[in-house]
Design a protein around this motif. Sequence first.
Motif, PDB file in Angstrom:
ATOM      1  N   ARG A 211       0.796  -1.218   0.000  1.00 42.82           N
ATOM      2  CA  ARG A 211       0.000   0.000   0.000  1.00 42.82           C
ATOM      3  C   ARG A 211       0.836   1.278   0.000  1.00 42.82           C
ATOM      4  O   ARG A 211       0.393   2.321  -0.487  1.00 42.82           O
ATOM      5  N   GLY A 212       2.034   1.230   0.571  1.00 40.56           N
ATOM      6  CA  GLY A 212       2.784   2.460   0.737  1.00 40.56           C
ATOM      7  C   GLY A 212       3.674   2.843  -0.428  1.00 40.56           C
ATOM      8  O   GLY A 212       3.906   4.030  -0.685  1.00 40.56           O
ATOM      9  N   ALA A 213       4.189   1.874  -1.150  1.00 38.46           N
ATOM     10  CA  ALA A 213       5.219   2.132  -2.154  1.00 38.46           C
ATOM     11  C   ALA A 213       4.742   3.027  -3.282  1.00 38.46           C
ATOM     12  O   ALA A 213       5.500   3.864  -3.792  1.00 38.46           O
ATOM     13  N   GLY A 214       3.491   2.875  -3.681  1.00 39.78           N
ATOM     14  CA  GLY A 214       2.968   3.711  -4.755  1.00 39.78           C
ATOM     15  C   GLY A 214       2.948   5.176  -4.372  1.00 39.78           C
ATOM     16  O   GLY A 214       3.287   6.058  -5.181  1.00 39.78           O
ATOM     17  N   THR A 215       2.563   5.453  -3.123  1.00 43.86           N
ATOM     18  CA  THR A 215       2.568   6.833  -2.640  1.00 43.86           C
ATOM     19  C   THR A 215       3.993   7.377  -2.598  1.00 43.86           C
ATOM     20  O   THR A 215       4.259   8.515  -3.011  1.00 43.86           O
ATOM     21  N   ALA A 216       4.923   6.577  -2.099  1.00 44.06           N
ATOM     22  CA  ALA A 216       6.325   7.008  -2.057  1.00 44.06           C
ATOM     23  C   ALA A 216       6.838   7.321  -3.454  1.00 44.06           C
ATOM     24  O   ALA A 216       7.535   8.326  -3.666  1.00 44.06           O
ATOM     25  N   ALA A 217       6.488   6.483  -4.418  1.00 42.77           N
ATOM     26  CA  ALA A 217       6.954   6.697  -5.795  1.00 42.77           C
ATOM     27  C   ALA A 217       6.385   7.983  -6.387  1.00 42.77           C
ATOM     28  O   ALA A 217       7.079   8.705  -7.115  1.00 42.77           O
ATOM     29  N   ARG A 218       5.125   8.273  -6.075  1.00 45.79           N
ATOM     30  CA  ARG A 218       4.529   9.509  -6.593  1.00 45.79           C
ATOM     31  C   ARG A 218       5.165  10.747  -5.973  1.00 45.79           C
ATOM     32  O   ARG A 218       5.299  11.785  -6.620  1.00 45.79           O
ATOM     33  N   ILE A 219       5.565  10.640  -4.712  1.00 47.38           N
ATOM     34  CA  ILE A 219       6.213  11.767  -4.040  1.00 47.38           C
ATOM     35  C   ILE A 219       7.639  11.960  -4.560  1.00 47.38           C
ATOM     36  O   ILE A 219       8.063  13.074  -4.874  1.00 47.38           O
ATOM     37  N   VAL A 220       8.395  10.864  -4.657  1.00 45.72           N
ATOM     38  CA  VAL A 220       9.789  10.940  -5.108  1.00 45.72           C
ATOM     39  C   VAL A 220       9.864  11.246  -6.594  1.00 45.72           C
ATOM     40  O   VAL A 220      10.743  11.979  -7.065  1.00 45.72           O
ATOM     41  N   CYS A 221       8.938  10.663  -7.364  1.00 41.42           N
ATOM     42  CA  CYS A 221       8.853  10.850  -8.813  1.00 41.42           C
ATOM     43  C   CYS A 221      10.189  10.547  -9.504  1.00 41.42           C
ATOM     44  O   CYS A 221      10.753  11.396 -10.202  1.00 41.42           O
ATOM     45  N   PRO A 222      10.709   9.325  -9.351  1.00 44.13           N
ATOM     46  CA  PRO A 222      11.993   8.983  -9.967  1.00 44.13           C
ATOM     47  C   PRO A 222      11.826   8.647 -11.443  1.00 44.13           C
ATOM     48  O   PRO A 222      10.707   8.412 -11.928  1.00 44.13           O
ATOM     49  N   ASP A 223      12.955   8.606 -12.141  1.00 40.75           N
ATOM     50  CA  ASP A 223      12.941   8.144 -13.532  1.00 40.75           C
ATOM     51  C   ASP A 223      12.795   6.635 -13.588  1.00 40.75           C
ATOM     52  O   ASP A 223      12.226   6.091 -14.542  1.00 40.75           O
ATOM     53  N   GLU A 224      13.335   5.954 -12.594  1.00 41.16           N
ATOM     54  CA  GLU A 224      13.229   4.500 -12.500  1.00 41.16           C
ATOM     55  C   GLU A 224      13.448   4.073 -11.057  1.00 41.16           C
ATOM     56  O   GLU A 224      13.896   4.863 -10.220  1.00 41.16           O
TER      57      GLU A 224
END
Length: 338
Positions: A211-224
């Motif tokens: 549940r948490g990783a998607g939110t982290a990815a949207r906040i960090v917004c990495p290239d990969e």
Amino acid sequence: MNICGMIKKLADMDAVSGREAESEMAAFITGELGLPEESARYDRLGNLTVSLARNKGKHIMLEAHADEAAFIVTGITDRGFIRVAPTGGTYMGGVLGNVFTVLGRGKYPAVPAVIPPHLASKDTEGMPEAEDILLDAGMSAELAKKLISPGDPVVRRERACSLSRDRITGKALDNRAGVAALIWAAKRILDRGTDNSVTLAFACQEEIGTRGAGTAARIVCPDEALCVDVSFAVQPGAGAETAGRLGAGPMIGVSPVLSRDISGKLRMICEREGIPFQTEVMAGRTGTDADAIQISAKGIPCGLVSIPLRNMHSSAEVIDVNDVESTAELAALYCGER
């Protein structure tokens, strides 16, 4: 701290799904990396991110989930026994002989109430269901209801130790082995430098549905992104057809949901640098945070590296330290690639 000590320290921390920010993990990570405490931030969901390097190259997120499979208090009986439910997958056969800690107003040891074999009947033989487990904290009902409330977490109390020079057993090695690998990789990145930007993400709530990783990815917004988790190791009941071998190196994931380019680059680095590795083929979802990260924001190419682990979701999980070190070296070298 050496890597064995780091793995044990992390495994002994209590960080249950939904309450990861209550652990000392952030202070431990920044202390190990020599970074100011403000470089580590929790978002509103409970993901912990650490900005490691900001450069002109691509932005890479190294991710490992921080939570552990545990239990939650659902009620207290009139005789003072504590009803619990699992938060995350739990093999009930690994529960009955455990000692637990109930995190109520304080920390209270508790053990499962087990029917003596002399008194067992056909109705009570076999594996109990999760909802049938009662914990005994040695308290009266009045005292238990004063100190413990529905919703309080319950964690395994087992402390990590070495089985041999290279193997460690303990609770929560899923996924503190991955957390340790990221910290160890970060040390090497800081020592060697990189042209890329690197953010560490220690995601919350993986054990209850990634549940948490998607939110982290949207906040960090990495290239990969490169996820580090654990996967099944060969043991009785798990053969080489479906599991990796302890001590044989990280398991590089190959799946329709993972980036072929990243998986290929990871294999190339291992072959070039002489890092032992294994291949883990999955026909669809990986069952890890990579599934959530890959479809976050506008889509994030994602790779997966897994550390072989025995006895998953028990208090006696087993990993090989060499696999953690190899995973860390692979992640560090990947972050140095242009």
